[in-house]
Write an enzyme that holds these catalytic residues in place. Structure first.
Site, short mmCIF file in Angstrom:
data_model
loop_
_atom_site.label_atom_id
_atom_site.label_comp_id
_atom_site.label_asym_id
_atom_site.label_seq_id
_atom_site.Cartn_x
_atom_site.Cartn_y
_atom_site.Cartn_z
N GLY A 29 0.81 -1.22 0.00
CA GLY A 29 0.00 0.00 0.00
C GLY A 29 0.84 1.26 0.00
O GLY A 29 2.02 1.23 -0.32
N HIS A 32 2.38 4.59 -4.98
CA HIS A 32 3.05 5.72 -5.62
C HIS A 32 3.34 5.35 -7.08
O HIS A 32 2.95 4.27 -7.55
CB HIS A 32 4.33 6.08 -4.86
CG HIS A 32 5.24 4.91 -4.61
ND1 HIS A 32 5.86 4.23 -5.63
CD2 HIS A 32 5.60 4.29 -3.46
CE1 HIS A 32 6.59 3.26 -5.12
NE2 HIS A 32 6.44 3.25 -3.80
N HIS A 35 4.54 1.80 -7.93
CA HIS A 35 3.49 0.78 -7.94
C HIS A 35 2.63 0.91 -9.20
O HIS A 35 2.26 -0.09 -9.82
CB HIS A 35 2.57 0.95 -6.72
CG HIS A 35 3.23 0.76 -5.39
ND1 HIS A 35 3.36 1.78 -4.48
CD2 HIS A 35 3.82 -0.32 -4.81
CE1 HIS A 35 3.96 1.34 -3.39
NE2 HIS A 35 4.27 0.06 -3.57
N LYS A 151 13.39 -2.32 -8.07
CA LYS A 151 13.82 -1.52 -6.91
C LYS A 151 14.23 -2.45 -5.76
O LYS A 151 15.22 -2.24 -5.10
CB LYS A 151 12.67 -0.61 -6.51
CG LYS A 151 12.67 -0.15 -5.09
CD LYS A 151 13.11 1.26 -4.99
CE LYS A 151 13.16 1.83 -3.60
NZ LYS A 151 12.50 1.13 -2.56
N GLN A 155 14.89 -9.03 -3.38
CA GLN A 155 13.58 -9.67 -3.26
C GLN A 155 13.19 -10.37 -4.56
O GLN A 155 12.67 -11.49 -4.56
CB GLN A 155 12.55 -8.61 -2.88
CG GLN A 155 11.11 -9.03 -3.02
CD GLN A 155 10.17 -7.95 -2.50
OE1 GLN A 155 10.04 -7.79 -1.30
NE2 GLN A 155 9.52 -7.22 -3.37
N ARG A 189 8.39 4.68 1.87
CA ARG A 189 9.10 5.24 3.03
C ARG A 189 9.58 6.67 2.78
O ARG A 189 9.98 7.35 3.72
CB ARG A 189 10.28 4.34 3.43
CG ARG A 189 9.82 3.03 4.04
CD ARG A 189 10.95 2.27 4.71
NE ARG A 189 10.43 1.18 5.51
CZ ARG A 189 10.31 -0.09 5.12
NH1 ARG A 189 10.70 -0.43 3.89
NH2 ARG A 189 9.81 -1.01 5.91
P1 AMP Z 1 6.12 -2.35 -1.56
O1 AMP Z 1 4.73 -1.81 -1.45
O2 AMP Z 1 7.18 -1.39 -1.13
O3 AMP Z 1 6.25 -3.72 -0.94
O4 AMP Z 1 6.39 -2.57 -3.11
C1 AMP Z 1 5.54 -3.33 -3.90
C2 AMP Z 1 6.17 -3.56 -5.24
O5 AMP Z 1 6.42 -2.31 -5.88
C3 AMP Z 1 7.53 -4.28 -5.15
O6 AMP Z 1 7.62 -5.25 -6.17
C4 AMP Z 1 8.51 -3.15 -5.34
O7 AMP Z 1 9.74 -3.57 -5.91
C5 AMP Z 1 7.76 -2.27 -6.32
N1 AMP Z 1 8.28 -0.90 -6.26
C6 AMP Z 1 8.42 -0.12 -5.15
N2 AMP Z 1 9.00 1.05 -5.46
C7 AMP Z 1 9.24 1.02 -6.80
C8 AMP Z 1 9.83 1.93 -7.72
N3 AMP Z 1 10.31 3.12 -7.34
N4 AMP Z 1 9.92 1.56 -9.02
C9 AMP Z 1 9.46 0.34 -9.41
N5 AMP Z 1 8.90 -0.55 -8.60
C10 AMP Z 1 8.78 -0.23 -7.30
#
Ligand code: AMP
Length: 283
Positions: A29, A32, A35, A151, A155, A189
């Site tokens: 969630g 941005h 996502h 990013k 993972q 973050r």
């Molecule tokens: P998170 O909500 O932080 O767990 O991220 C969910 C997904 O979005 C993960 O696969 C992240 O790698 C991807 N993600 C987060 N930030 C970015 C970004 N700046 N550019 C591309 N993918 C992202």
């Protein structure tokens, strides 16, 4: 129309009704532009797009930001509507982990060579938490394609390990990093950072670009390029580097010091107490 589903028992049948191929975009969630780029790629390739929103307690350490992690389902849902997501799956903690005290026995533990290095060094059990939730979400949604951002590069390699190890019939799609104009990679973050800290944090990407340039110039070995990156960052005491390291693109192994292509340079650094990660491919 976008629908919101909170119960595990509803998600699979509803996704099947929308039709295959089904895409999953797992998120925590606070959506941005990063996502949204994943959602767009999923939309372009699949009939049904399921965005999952779940702040997974298992992947946070005891001193990390689980409690204060930004949560705003209403805004996230609107963003999903605007981007024509079919299903937002936002289960409760109890729905996913009915007996969290006994979770130890169900934890999926990825191998040390992938999960105990880089981010895994300081974030013990983090990647076990990631694998456990990703496997659960895949079991529940049965996606044909799953979209992950580069990013979170470590993972991504661990999710590829998961899919291979458990013979999961889901294609993993990797999506490029989306950045603010300053070069700072979008992250949920970043909400913790002041504008000043954000400007400071954009030097993290500058250090990665410098490493890339230095490798391209052909006179630097990988170790020297990493060292130059660290020297560049040392002029900003507000940036506390946790690691700046390189990994082989092929299998995420430690790189041969003479290798000049097919390498990722990865960084984790703290700015104002906020832990940020980023990476770049060195060609
Ligand atoms: P998170 O909500 O932080 O767990 O991220 C969910 C997904 O979005 C993960 O696969 C992240 O790698 C991807 N993600 C987060 N930030 C970015 C970004 N700046 N550019 C591309 N993918 C992202």
């Amino acid at each position: 129309m976008t629908i919101l589903i909170e119960l595990v028992k509803d998600i699979k049948t509803r996704a099947e009704e929308f039709g295959r191929p089904i895409a999953i975009v797992p998120t925590m969630g606070a959506l941005h532009a990063g996502h949204i780029s994943l959602i767009k790629m999923a939309k372009a390739e699949c009939k049904t797009v399921v965005v999952t929103i779940f702040v997974n307690p298992l992947q946070f350490g005891p001193n990390e930001d689980f409690n204060k992690y930004p949560r705003d389902l209403e805004t996230d849902f609107k963003i999903c509507q605007e981007n024509e997501v079919d299903i937002v799956f936002a289960p409760t903690k109890e729905e996913i982990y009915p007996d969290i005290n006994k979770i130890e026995q169900d934890l999926i533990v990825p191998p040390d060579n992938l999960a105990s290095v880089l981010c895994g060094k300081t974030r013990q059990n983090h990647f076990s938490g990631v694998c456990t939730i990703v496997k659960k979400l895949f079991d529940i949604v049965t996606p044909d394609y799953a979209y992950f951002g580069e990013k979170d590069l470590q993972q991504l390699y661990i999710v590829r390990w998961l899919v291979k190890t458990f013979t999961i019939p889901t294609f993993i799609r990797a999506c490029p990093i989306i950045r603010e104009a300053s070069g700072l990679a979008y992250s949920s973050r970043n909400k913790y950072l002041t504008e000043e800290q954000k400007i400071m944090a954009s030097n993290i990407y500058k250090a990665l670009k410098l490493a890339k340039q230095n490798i391209r110039s052909g006179i630097f070995t990988i170790n020297k390029a990493l060292l130059e990156g660290l020297i560049f960052l040392s002029q900003f005491p507000e940036i506390k580097v946790e690691y700046l390291d390189a990994r082989d693109k092929e299998d995420f192994s430690i790189v041969d010091k003479n290798k000049t292509g097919g390498i990722y340079c990865l960084i984790a650094a703290n700015v104002g107490g906020v832990r940020l990660i980023d990476n770049i491919e060195l060609q």
